[in-house]
Design a protein around this motif. Structure first.
Motif, PDB file in Angstrom:
ATOM      1  N   ARG A  32      59.613  73.890  24.321  1.00 21.52           N
ATOM      2  CA  ARG A  32      61.151  74.001  23.053  1.00 21.52           C
ATOM      3  C   ARG A  32      62.205  73.388  23.823  1.00 21.52           C
ATOM      4  O   ARG A  32      62.817  73.525  24.962  1.00 21.52           O
ATOM      5  CB  ARG A  32      60.862  75.294  23.246  1.00 21.52           C
ATOM      6  N   GLU A  33      62.677  72.804  23.083  1.00 24.16           N
ATOM      7  CA  GLU A  33      63.660  72.150  23.315  1.00 24.16           C
ATOM      8  C   GLU A  33      64.964  71.941  21.840  1.00 24.16           C
ATOM      9  O   GLU A  33      64.617  72.295  20.897  1.00 24.16           O
ATOM     10  CB  GLU A  33      63.879  70.798  23.784  1.00 24.16           C
TER      11      GLU A  33
ATOM     12  N   ALA B 100      88.377  66.238  18.094  1.00 24.26           N
ATOM     13  CA  ALA B 100      88.964  65.728  19.347  1.00 24.26           C
ATOM     14  C   ALA B 100      87.985  66.875  20.289  1.00 24.26           C
ATOM     15  O   ALA B 100      87.590  67.826  20.378  1.00 24.26           O
ATOM     16  CB  ALA B 100      90.655  66.812  19.393  1.00 24.26           C
ATOM     17  N   PRO B 101      87.663  65.538  20.811  1.00 22.40           N
ATOM     18  CA  PRO B 101      86.879  65.843  22.645  1.00 22.40           C
ATOM     19  C   PRO B 101      87.139  67.159  22.869  1.00 22.40           C
ATOM     20  O   PRO B 101      86.349  67.973  23.788  1.00 22.40           O
ATOM     21  CB  PRO B 101      87.030  64.453  23.161  1.00 22.40           C
ATOM     22  N   LYS B 102      87.953  67.637  23.306  1.00 21.63           N
ATOM     23  CA  LYS B 102      88.252  68.917  23.679  1.00 21.63           C
ATOM     24  C   LYS B 102      87.733  70.204  23.055  1.00 21.63           C
ATOM     25  O   LYS B 102      87.753  71.414  23.235  1.00 21.63           O
ATOM     26  CB  LYS B 102      89.687  68.829  24.331  1.00 21.63           C
ATOM     27  N   ASP B 103      87.599  69.771  21.635  1.00 21.28           N
ATOM     28  CA  ASP B 103      87.467  70.653  20.686  1.00 21.28           C
ATOM     29  C   ASP B 103      85.290  70.734  20.772  1.00 21.28           C
ATOM     30  O   ASP B 103      85.109  71.338  19.485  1.00 21.28           O
ATOM     31  CB  ASP B 103      88.129  70.961  19.796  1.00 21.28           C
ATOM     32  N   ARG B 104      84.641  69.882  21.538  1.00 24.56           N
ATOM     33  CA  ARG B 104      83.470  70.122  21.315  1.00 24.56           C
ATOM     34  C   ARG B 104      82.641  70.633  22.550  1.00 24.56           C
ATOM     35  O   ARG B 104      83.443  70.482  23.165  1.00 24.56           O
ATOM     36  CB  ARG B 104      83.189  69.019  21.428  1.00 24.56           C
ATOM     37  N   THR B 105      81.693  71.415  22.463  1.00 28.85           N
ATOM     38  CA  THR B 105      80.956  71.546  23.100  1.00 28.85           C
ATOM     39  C   THR B 105      79.787  71.195  23.030  1.00 28.85           C
ATOM     40  O   THR B 105      79.080  70.753  21.957  1.00 28.85           O
ATOM     41  CB  THR B 105      80.907  72.951  23.307  1.00 28.85           C
ATOM     42  N   VAL B 106      78.489  70.949  24.440  1.00 24.76           N
ATOM     43  CA  VAL B 106      77.596  70.857  23.979  1.00 24.76           C
ATOM     44  C   VAL B 106      76.522  71.064  24.615  1.00 24.76           C
ATOM     45  O   VAL B 106      77.043  71.307  25.939  1.00 24.76           O
ATOM     46  CB  VAL B 106      77.137  69.303  23.823  1.00 24.76           C
ATOM     47  N   ALA B 107      75.360  71.494  24.547  1.00 26.25           N
ATOM     48  CA  ALA B 107      74.378  72.583  25.425  1.00 26.25           C
ATOM     49  C   ALA B 107      72.569  72.249  25.487  1.00 26.25           C
ATOM     50  O   ALA B 107      72.912  71.560  23.849  1.00 26.25           O
ATOM     51  CB  ALA B 107      74.948  73.709  25.242  1.00 26.25           C
ATOM     52  N   ASN B 108      71.994  71.466  26.033  1.00 24.69           N
ATOM     53  CA  ASN B 108      70.788  71.485  25.761  1.00 24.69           C
ATOM     54  C   ASN B 108      69.850  72.301  27.106  1.00 24.69           C
ATOM     55  O   ASN B 108      69.910  72.209  27.968  1.00 24.69           O
ATOM     56  CB  ASN B 108      70.655  69.801  26.585  1.00 24.69           C
ATOM     57  N   THR B 109      69.047  72.956  26.218  1.00 24.71           N
ATOM     58  CA  THR B 109      67.375  74.351  26.492  1.00 24.71           C
ATOM     59  C   THR B 109      67.009  73.811  26.450  1.00 24.71           C
ATOM     60  O   THR B 109      66.290  73.338  25.158  1.00 24.71           O
ATOM     61  CB  THR B 109      68.287  74.885  25.960  1.00 24.71           C
ATOM     62  N   ILE B 110      66.085  73.702  27.359  1.00 24.89           N
ATOM     63  CA  ILE B 110      64.092  73.488  27.606  1.00 24.89           C
ATOM     64  C   ILE B 110      64.154  74.542  27.995  1.00 24.89           C
ATOM     65  O   ILE B 110      63.903  74.993  29.072  1.00 24.89           O
ATOM     66  CB  ILE B 110      64.118  71.572  28.357  1.00 24.89           C
TER      67      ILE B 110
END
Length: 1013
Positions: free
Chosen positions: A526-527, A548-558
Motif C-alpha cells: 500500500r502506497e 505559495a510553496p511555503k503553504d504546501r506539504t507533501v508526504a509519502n507512506t509505503i
C-alpha cells in the motif's frame, strides 16, 4: 529390483489410466415437477467421493463412468438415482417431499463439504436473500440474516461504510472485522480512518466491500469462529465471509434487470420552536445560537432541518451473459449503479464488469479464470460538527437557511464578534465537496488436476488491486478556511495471494478419509501520497499549484506485509455418521521480529449424526418425530500478527535544526514508538452445538454455545511521559467473548400452489476485558471521539469491550452529586464509563410466502439493549434548539454541598450558561437505550407465467416492489440508533453506538424488472 519397481509403477499407472479413460463428463439440468430450475442440488457418484452442486440455472457437470449411479439430493425434494449409460446428458426432475437430505457448505479454501460433517457453526446466505434486500453494499445484505453477526451502517449518505462484527471483538485496538474471500482469494474491505488530514468523525469513508456487485454473488458462507476459519490463518481471527460468484453453464442465456429507487430521511431529531436567535435571553442578529427571547405570535418559524433534505433517486442496471458446452463455460456481467443522496450533491456511483470462464483441457485437467473491474465514485461532505452537513440542526429557526450568499457570491455570515462562526449547510454542500474515485481489478486464475481418481491438485493465483484518488476542498470565504484549503491523497493498494492445495480422499471398509495439505503466500502493498495546500492565490482556481510553496506539504507512506503459511486438514468418518477433523497451520509474518515471526496453531472438531447412528444401531429406519439430529463440538486456536512497520521507531518529517549539531531527522513523537520484541496474539475458541429437524424436516433448530478468549493482545495505547514516547504497541491484556446462537426454520404451510416458510435467528454475546497491562484500567479509542470530545469509545477493565467513556458530574461514594457553594454541579476531573454499546441480544425474523407466481418476503430486525451516545442531542443543547432546554427558569439540583456536606436547597438559573457549561458536561444526559424493532425490508415479486413469456420469446420475466426500512419502533430520540459515528475504519470496539451528527438514515422504495432470453 529396479526393473520390478518400474514394471509395477507402469502397471499401476496403466490401470489408473484405464479407469480414468472410462469416465466422461456427464452434464444436464435439474428441475422441479413444475419446471422450476433447482440450484444447490447435490450430485454425487454412488460409492465414490465425487460430488458437485448444480449451478444457479440448475445445470451440473460431473465425471462418471458408464454403469455408475448418480444420486441427486436437495433439501425439500426427493432423492433420485440415475444410472449412467452411453449418453452424456441427463435432465432430472425431483419430486417434492419433506425428506431431509444433506446440504453442501463452502468452507475454508473454497472446499465444499457436507453440512453433516462440520463440527462447527457455519451459515449460508443464498443469492435470493442477498438481492431481495436491495442493498448496494454487500455487507448490509447480511443485516438480520445471520445469527451472531452484527452489521451497523454509518449513516444515510450514499456509499457510507458499514461495520460487521462476528461474535463480538477479539482485539482491543486492532481490526475486528472478518476476512472477506471472493472465489478463493482474500480481498480488501478496509475503510480509511482519515484521509487528507480529515479525522474519522469529520468524513467517514466507504468500506471497499461496497465495490462488489451483490448481483454477481451466487452464495455467501459465514464461518463464525476460529474452528471454521483456521485454514485462512491469522487474518481470519475475526471470522470469514466466503463469497462464491456466479458461473455460466449450459445453453446460452442473457439476463437483464433494473431497479429504480426513491429515498427519504427516515427520521429527524425534534427541535424546539419556542426560542429564537440570540444569546443570554437577548436577541442578536449576528448570533447563530438560539438562546434569545421567545418567538412572537406573528413571526415566521422556518423548518430549516426538514427543508434541507430531498428525495434521493437511484437506479441500478444489471446485464449478464452465460453459456457453455460440455467442456467450456463462461459468464459475463455488467453493472451500473447511480445513487443520489437525501442531501443535495451527495452521490455514489458504481460501474463494474465481470467475466469468468472454465475449460476442461482433459477430463482430469481443468483451468479457469475470473476477472472483475470496478469503478466507483463518491461525493460527500464533512459531518460530525456544526460545520458539516448536519449544521442544519444549529441554524436559528427565525432565519431562512437557504439565504446563504451575499450579492458578490461570498458566504453570508451570521456570526461575528466573540462567537466562532459556522458554515451554512447550503454553503457546505456547494463549496466543500469531498470526492473519492476508485479503480479496482480483481483477477484470479486457477488450475485443477486429478492425476488419479482419489487425488486433486489445485493451484490458485489472484490479486486485488485498486487505486483511490481522494480530494477534500474548502473554498475561500468558508468559515473554516478563509483563503481556501485543498487536501489530496492518491493510494495504490494490492493484495496478491498464491495458494497450492493437494487433497486426497480414500475409503477403507466403513471408514472414509480425506487429507488436505497446502501452502499460502500473501503479499500486500500500500502506497499513499498525500498533499495539502492552503491560501489560494486565485480564489476561483482549485489546484495544489495555486498556492505559495511555503503553504504546501507533501508526504509519502509505503506499507508492506508478507505472510507465508503451511496448513493441513484431516477428516475421518465412520459410515458418514461420526466425523473427526484435525486442522493445523503455521504462519510466518513479516510484521513480527524474527524470533517470534513463526507460530503454530491447531484446531479439532467432531460431529455425530444421531439419527443415522440410531438407524445403524437399531436397524430401524424410523426415528419418530426427529427427522434429523446432529451434535457437534470444536476447539481451535488462531494467531494474529502486528500491524506493519511497528518494530522500529519512525523518524519525523522535519529536520533537527535546534541543537549544537543540527543534522538528520528526529524521532516522530506523534507516531507509535517501535517495539522490537512484539510476539503474536493468540485466540482460543470453544463451541458446542446441535442441528435438529422435526416432523419430516418441517421444523429445524440449530443452536450453538461458544466461548472465545484472546490473550497477549497486540495493543496500541498511550504511554506515560517518562517512557520518552507518546504512543506504543505492546503485548498485554486479554478479552473473553461468550455467547449463544439459535436458528429456527419452519415450514408451516407447503401446498401445491401455496407455501409459507419463516426463519428466526437469535444471538447473544458478552465481551469482557479480563486483563490490561501495567496500571491501565481502560483502552481509549482516539478515532471514536464525538463532537466536543464529550465522549469516546473505550474498553474497560473487568467490564465491557464496547464501553462509552465520558465526562460526568462529581459524586460522592453514595452517588450523590457534589455541588459547589452556590448549588452548581461540578465536572469530575476524570472521564468515567457511562454506557455499554453492546446489545443484550440481536435477532431477525424472515417470512417468505409463495402463491403460484406471486411471492412476498419481509424481515423484522430486532436489537434489545445497547447504549447509544446521542452527540446530536448534545449539539442541540449547545445551540439552544434542544427540547431539553425549554425549561429556562430556575431549579434545585439534587445533591450535597461539597464543602459542608449539607443537602442542597439553593436554586440556580437554568439559562444558557447552565446548559452549555454544566448540563452538557454531564455526558450521561445523552446516553440512551438503542433498542429497536425495524421492518428491514418488504419485497413483493411476481413472475409472469410461461405461457406469457413464451409469446414474448423470453424464458423469464419478473417484477418486484421493495420497501426498505419502512417501520422503526424505538425510544431513541435521535436520528437512528443504528449509527457508527466515525465509520467502519475504527479498530478495536469501533465507533458504532455514536450518533455524531451524521446524515440521517433513509427509508426507501424500489421498483424492479428482470427478464431473460
Amino acid at each position: 529390483m529396479k526393473r520390478r519397481f518400474l514394471l509395477t509403477f507402469f502397471g499401476v499407472a496403466l490401470y489408473a489410466s484405464c479407469l480414468m479413460a472410462q469416465q466422461k463428463a456427464v452434464t444436464g439440468k435439474v428441475t422441479s415437477a413444475n419446471g422450476e430450475v433447482l440450484s444447490n442440488v447435490t450430485v454425487m457418484v454412488k460409492g465414490t467421493n465425487r460430488v458437485v452442486q448444480t449451478n444457479a440455472d440448475g445445470s451440473f457437470s460431473i465425471q462418471a463412468a458408464p454403469g455408475e449411479t448418480l444420486i441427486f439430493r436437495l433439501l425439500g425434494s426427493g432423492e433420485k438415482d440415475q444410472v449412467v449409460g452411453t449418453g452424456n446428458v441427463y435432465n432430472i426432475v425431483l419430486q417434492t417431499t419433506d425428506e431431509k437430505i444433506d446440504e453442501v457448505v463452502v468452507t475454508a479454501m473454497g472446499i465444499k463439504q457436507q453440512a453433516r460433517s462440520l463440527g462447527y457453526a457455519a451459515q449460508n446466505v443464498s443469492s435470493k436473500e442477498i438481492t431481495e434486500s436491495n442493498q448496494p453494499n454487500l455487507v448490509n445484505t447480511l443485516q438480520g440474516k445471520v445469527a451472531g453477526v452484527q452489521v451497523t451502517n454509518s449513516g444515510g449518505s450514499p456509499g457510507a461504510s458499514s461495520n460487521i462484527l462476528i461474535r463480538g471483538g477479539s482485539s482491543l485496538s486492532l481490526e475486528n472485522q472478518p476476512l472477506i474471500v471472493v472465489d478463493g482469494i482474500p480481498i480488501d474491505n478496509t475503510t480509511p480512518v482519515s484521509q487528507g488530514g480529515l479525522t474519522a468523525g469529520t468524513a467517514p469513508a466507504s468500506n471497499r466491500g461496497i465495490d462488489i456487485n451483490p448481483e454477481d454473488i451466487a452464495s455467501m458462507s459465514v464461518l463464525k469462529g476460529p474452528a471454521a476459519a483456521a485454514l485462512y490463518g491469522l487474518r481470519a481471527g475475526s471470522g470469514v465471509i466466503i463469497i462464491t460468484t456466479k458461473k455460466g453453464a449450459g445453453k446460452g442465456r442473457v439476463t437483464y434487470g433494473n431497479t429504480f429507487s426513491f429515498d427519504n430521511a427516515n427520521k429527524l431529531p425534534e427541535l424546539q420552536s419556542k426560542f429564537k436567535q440570540g444569546r443570554l435571553g437577548v436577541y442578536e442578529d449576528n448570533s447563530y445560537q438560539s438562546w434569545g427571547p421567545e418567538f412572537s405570535s406573528n413571526e415566521t418559524i422556518y423548518d430549516n432541518l426538514g427543508q434541507f433534505f430531498q428525495t434521493g433517486f437511484g437506479q441500478n442496471h444489471d446485464v449478464s451473459f452465460s453459456g457453455g458446452s460440455d467442456r467450456t463455460t463462461f459468464y459475463a456481467s455488467g453493472n451500473l449503479l447511480q445513487q443520489e443522496g437525501i442531501a443535495k450533491n451527495t452521490e455514489f456511483g458504481r460501474r463494474s464488469f465481470r467475466m469468468n470462464a472454465d475449460h476442461k483441457v482433459f477430463d482430469n485437467l481443468k483451468i479457469g479464470a475470473n476477472m472483475t473491474y470496478m469503478n466507483t465514485a463518491r461525493t460527500y461532505f464533512p459531518q460530525g460538527s456544526e460545520n458539516g452537513v448536519m449544521g442544519a440542526i444549529y441554524w436559528p429557526k427565525n432565519l431562512d437557511m437557504t439565504n446563504y450568499l451575499n450579492d458578490n457570491g461570498t458566504q453570508l455570515v451570521i456570526s461575528e464578534g466573540s462567537e466562532t462562526a459556522i458554515d451554512n449547510p447550503y454553503w457546505t454542500i456547494n463549496k466543500k465537496p469531498i470526492t473519492s474515485k476508485v479503480n479496482r481489478a480483481i483477477v484470479v486464475g486457477d488450475i485443477s488436476y486429478d492425476p488419479v481418481e482419489w487425488l486433486n491438485l489445485t493451484y490458485r493465483l489472484g490479486t486485488d488491486f485498486y487505486g483511490d484518488t481522494f480530494q477534500s476542498l474548502t473554498t475561500p470565504t468558508s468559515i473554516t478556511g478563509l483563503t481556501g484549503y485543498l487536501a489530496t491523497a492518491k493510494t495504490q493498494n494490492q493484495i496478491t495471494t498464491s495458494t497450492f492445495l493437494a487433497s486426497a480422499k480414500k475409503s477403507a471398509g466403513d471408514f472414509n478419509f480425506s487429507l488436505l495439505l497446502g501452502n499460502n503466500l500473501e503479499s500486500s502493498f500500500r502506497e499513499t501520497e498525500t498533499a495539502t495546500a492552503r491560501n489560494f492565490v486565485d480564489p476561483d482556481f482549485v489546484g495544489i499549484n495555486n498556492t505559495a510553496p511555503k503553504d504546501r506539504t507533501v508526504a509519502n507512506t509505503i506499507t508492506r506485509r508478507r505472510i507465508f503459511g503451511v496448513f493441513g486438514d484431516f477428516t475421518a468418518d465412520w459410515k458418514n455418521i461420526v466425523f473427526l477433523n484435525f486442522k493445523a497451520r503455521n504462519d510466518w509474518s513479516s510484521t513480527l521480529p524474527k524470533a517470534n515471526n513463526s507460530f503454530f496453531y491447531p484446531a479439532i472438531s467432531t460431529s455425530v449424526v444421531l439419527t443415522d447412528l440410531m438407524k445403524e444401531l437399531s436397524g430401524n429406519e424410523d426415528t419418530g418425530f426427529l427427522s434429523y439430529g446432529k451434535i457437534r463440538a470444536a476447539w481451535a486456536q488462531v494467531g494474529k500478527d502486528a500491524p506493519a512497520h511497528r518494530l522500529q521507531t519512525t523518524l519525523g518529517t522535519y529536520i533537527n535544526d535546534f541543537t549544537i549539531n543540527p543534522r538528520g531527522f528526529i524521532v516522530n513523537m506523534n507516531d507509535f514508538y517501535g517495539n522490537p520484541v512484539l510476539k503474536p496474539q493468540f485466540d482460543n475458541s470453544w463451541e458446542v452445538g446441535a442441528d435438529l429437524r422435526f416432523l419430516n424436516s418441517r421444523i429445524g433448530l440449530d443452536v450453538t454455545w461458544y466461548k472465545n478468549g484472546s490473550s497477549d493482545q497486540i495493543l496500541a495505547t498511550r504511554t506515560p511521559p517518562s517512557s520518552g514516547s507518546f504512543l506504543a504497541f505492546l503485548n498485554g491484556g486479554s478479552i473473553e467473548n461468550k455467547g449463544f446462537e439459535g436458528i429456527l426454520n419452519v415450514q408451516p404451510v407447503k401446498k401445491q400452489d401455496f407455501s409459507w416458510t419463516f426463519d428466526v435467528n437469535f444471538s447473544t454475546n458478552k465481551s469482557k476485558v479480563i486483563s490490561l497491562p501495567g496500571f491501565l484500567d481502560r483502552v481509549e479509542l482516539s478515532d471514536a471521539w464525538v463532537k466536543g470530545d464529550a465522549a469516546q469509545g473505550a474498553a474497560f477493565l473487568n467490564s465491557t469491550l464496547f464501553g462509552i467513556n465520558g465526562r460526568v458530574w462529581k459524586t460522592n461514594d453514595k452517588g450523590e452529586y457534589l455541588l459547589d457553594n452556590n448549588g452548581n454541579p461540578q465536572v469530575a476531573a476524570n472521564l468515567e464509563m457511562i454506557g455499554d454499546r453492546n446489545p443484550d441480544w440481536i435477532g431477525g425474523i424472515t417470512n417468505n410466502f409463495q402463491y403460484k407466481n406471486l411471492g412476498l418476503s419481509f424481515m423484522w430486525d430486532v436489537r434489545q439493549g445497547g447504549d447509544v451516545f446521542n452527540a446530536t442531542a448534545y449539539t442541540l443543547v449547545l445551540s439552544g434548539l434542544s427540547p431539553m432546554t425549554l425549561d429556562r427558569g430556575t431549579a434545585v439540583i439534587p445533591g450535597v454541598i461539597e464543602s459542608s456536606g449539607a443537602v442542597n436547597d439553593k436554586a440556580i438559573p437554568m439559562g444558557q450558561d447552565y446548559y452549555q457549561t454544566k448540563f452538557a458536561n454531564n455526558s450521561r444526559n445523552f446516553v440512551e437505550d438503542g433498542s429497536w424493532i425495524r421492518l428491514r425490508y418488504v419485497s413483493l415479486s411476481y413472475k409472469a407465467p410461461a405461457s406469457f413469456t413464451e409469446r414474448l420469446r423470453l424464458s423469464n420475466l419478473q417484477f418486484t416492489l421493495t420497501g426498505r426500512n419502512l417501520l422503526l419502533f424505538t425510544d431513541y430520540s435521535g436520528v437512528d440508533p443504528e449509527v457508527s459515528g466515525s465509520g467502519a475504519g475504527v479498530g478495536g470496539s469501533g465507533s458504532f453506538g455514536f450518533d455524531n451528527l451524521g446524515v440521517p438514515a433513509t427509508r426507501g422504495f424500489d421498483l424492479g424488472l428482470k427478464f431473460s432470453f
